[in-house]
Design a protein around this motif. Structure first.
Motif, short mmCIF file in Angstrom:
data_model
loop_
_atom_site.label_atom_id
_atom_site.label_comp_id
_atom_site.label_asym_id
_atom_site.label_seq_id
_atom_site.Cartn_x
_atom_site.Cartn_y
_atom_site.Cartn_z
N ALA A 99 0.83 -1.20 0.00
CA ALA A 99 0.00 0.00 0.00
C ALA A 99 0.87 1.26 0.00
O ALA A 99 0.63 2.19 -0.77
CB ALA A 99 -0.93 -0.01 1.21
N ALA A 100 1.90 1.27 0.85
CA ALA A 100 2.79 2.44 0.92
C ALA A 100 3.50 2.68 -0.40
O ALA A 100 3.62 3.83 -0.86
CB ALA A 100 3.80 2.25 2.05
N PRO A 105 -3.68 4.24 1.17
CA PRO A 105 -3.74 4.36 2.64
C PRO A 105 -3.62 3.00 3.32
O PRO A 105 -4.16 2.00 2.83
CB PRO A 105 -5.11 4.99 2.89
N ALA A 106 -2.94 2.98 4.46
CA ALA A 106 -2.80 1.74 5.24
C ALA A 106 -4.15 1.24 5.73
O ALA A 106 -4.30 0.06 6.06
CB ALA A 106 -1.85 1.96 6.41
N SER A 107 -5.13 2.11 5.78
CA SER A 107 -6.47 1.73 6.23
C SER A 107 -7.13 0.72 5.30
O SER A 107 -8.14 0.09 5.66
CB SER A 107 -7.37 2.96 6.36
N ARG A 108 -6.57 0.52 4.08
CA ARG A 108 -7.13 -0.46 3.15
C ARG A 108 -6.75 -1.89 3.51
O ARG A 108 -7.37 -2.84 3.04
CB ARG A 108 -6.64 -0.16 1.72
N ALA A 110 -6.84 -3.80 6.38
CA ALA A 110 -7.80 -4.61 7.14
C ALA A 110 -9.00 -5.02 6.29
O ALA A 110 -9.41 -6.20 6.32
CB ALA A 110 -8.23 -3.86 8.40
N PRO A 111 -9.61 -4.11 5.52
CA PRO A 111 -10.77 -4.53 4.71
C PRO A 111 -10.45 -5.61 3.68
O PRO A 111 -11.26 -6.52 3.46
CB PRO A 111 -11.21 -3.23 4.03
N VAL A 112 -9.26 -5.52 3.04
CA VAL A 112 -8.97 -6.53 2.02
C VAL A 112 -8.63 -7.88 2.66
O VAL A 112 -8.96 -8.94 2.11
CB VAL A 112 -7.87 -6.09 1.03
N LEU A 113 -7.98 -7.85 3.82
CA LEU A 113 -7.74 -9.10 4.54
C LEU A 113 -9.06 -9.78 4.88
O LEU A 113 -9.21 -11.00 4.75
CB LEU A 113 -6.94 -8.84 5.82
N ASP A 114 -10.01 -8.98 5.31
CA ASP A 114 -11.32 -9.53 5.66
C ASP A 114 -12.04 -10.06 4.42
O ASP A 114 -12.65 -11.12 4.46
CB ASP A 114 -12.16 -8.44 6.33
N ARG A 115 -11.91 -9.34 3.30
CA ARG A 115 -12.65 -9.75 2.10
C ARG A 115 -12.15 -11.07 1.55
O ARG A 115 -12.93 -11.83 0.96
CB ARG A 115 -12.56 -8.66 1.04
N VAL A 116 -10.86 -11.37 1.74
CA VAL A 116 -10.34 -12.64 1.23
C VAL A 116 -10.22 -13.70 2.34
O VAL A 116 -9.58 -14.73 2.15
CB VAL A 116 -8.98 -12.45 0.53
N ALA A 117 -10.83 -13.42 3.48
CA ALA A 117 -10.87 -14.38 4.60
C ALA A 117 -9.48 -14.76 5.10
O ALA A 117 -9.20 -15.93 5.37
CB ALA A 117 -11.67 -15.63 4.20
N LEU A 118 -8.60 -13.77 5.24
CA LEU A 118 -7.26 -14.01 5.76
C LEU A 118 -7.00 -13.29 7.08
O LEU A 118 -5.87 -13.32 7.58
CB LEU A 118 -6.19 -13.56 4.75
N ALA A 142 -4.32 -7.41 -5.03
CA ALA A 142 -5.00 -6.85 -6.20
C ALA A 142 -6.12 -5.90 -5.81
O ALA A 142 -6.41 -4.93 -6.52
CB ALA A 142 -5.54 -7.98 -7.08
N LEU A 143 -6.75 -6.16 -4.67
CA LEU A 143 -7.90 -5.36 -4.24
C LEU A 143 -7.52 -4.13 -3.42
O LEU A 143 -8.39 -3.32 -3.08
CB LEU A 143 -8.85 -6.24 -3.41
N LEU A 144 -6.23 -3.96 -3.12
CA LEU A 144 -5.80 -2.88 -2.22
C LEU A 144 -6.29 -1.50 -2.67
O LEU A 144 -6.72 -0.69 -1.86
CB LEU A 144 -4.28 -2.85 -2.13
#
Length: 230
Positions: A99-100, A105-108, A110-118, A142-144
């Motif tokens: 992301a950096a 933003p680093a705030s992305r 957590a949401p992508v980890l959750d979306r791919v169940a990791l 890819a979703l970041l």
């Protein structure tokens, strides 16, 4: 809506013509990008992402070449190889660094980890991940940028049956959100369950582009168009 447009796209490697005069478009929803080994699929995806230069023609995303996009990761997310992760980093560290580097933003993370169940495995080192988990991490990467276009090469590789069912749901959801999702795969039964349309290549040439509305089904149509036995 961000469309992919290939116009007269060709690529030669010396005497080998990998892609020949490829013209088609891919729009919002899920497009299955298909062809036998050596058909030119990977070369076409690499041309689209600016990783190799075309011999002739153009490949554009939303009317621009990938290399001309001002913030490419916010427009296009790609998964071409799920093995290029630093084995000593955790998934969370990998995504934070990615992301950096991309100005996201680093705030992305957590949401992508959750979306791919990791989320539950986010702080484990990648060296301990199975191939299926690496595929999920590749999808998260890819979703970041929350992209409008996703280009995924064999995203189901290494996933078990439950993982494949989860992936089908994710890809359908991404397409339903209005994203342009391109999925290259050899698993025709999976593609038939998720794709709104298909693009089929054979020997570097376009054999079909559009909805698959033939009663024969995808496998029989694929084999007929690519010179297989059906």
């Amino acid at each position: 809506m961000t469309d992919i447009v290939l116009s007269g796209l060709s690529k030669r490697f010396g005497a080998i013509s990998a892609v020949r005069d490829l013209t088609c478009s891919m729009t919002a929803g899920v497009t299955g990008f298909l062809g036998p080994n050596g058909a030119g699929k990977t070369t076409t995806l690499r041309l689209l992402l600016g990783l190799v230069r075309p011999t002739a023609g153009t490949a554009t995303i939303g009317g621009r070449r990938y290399l001309d996009l001002p913030e490419p990761r916010r427009v296009v997310g790609a998964l071409l190889d799920a093995t290029g992760f630093h084995p000593g980093r955790t998934a969370r560290q990998h995504l934070t660094i990615s992301a950096a580097q991309s100005g996201l933003p680093a705030s992305r993370v957590a949401p992508v980890l959750d979306r791919v169940a990791l989320t539950g495995a986010a702080d484990r080192r990648v060296r301990g991940y199975s191939l299926g988990m690496r595929q999920r991490l590749g999808l998260a990467t890819a979703l970041l940028g929350d992209p409008e276009v996703l280009i995924l090469d064999e995203p189901g590789n290494g996933l078990d049956p439950a993982g494949l069912a989860w992936l089908r749901g994710l890809l359908r959801d991404l397409g339903a959100e209005g994203r342009t999702v391109v999925v290259s795969s050899h698993v025709l039964a999976e593609v038939q369950q998720i794709a709104d349309r298909v693009v089929i290549l054979g020997e570097g040439e376009l054999r079909h582009a559009g909805p698959l509305d033939e009663p024969a089904g995808l496998e029989e149509t694929f084999l007929r168009l690519t010179g297989g036995v059906a």
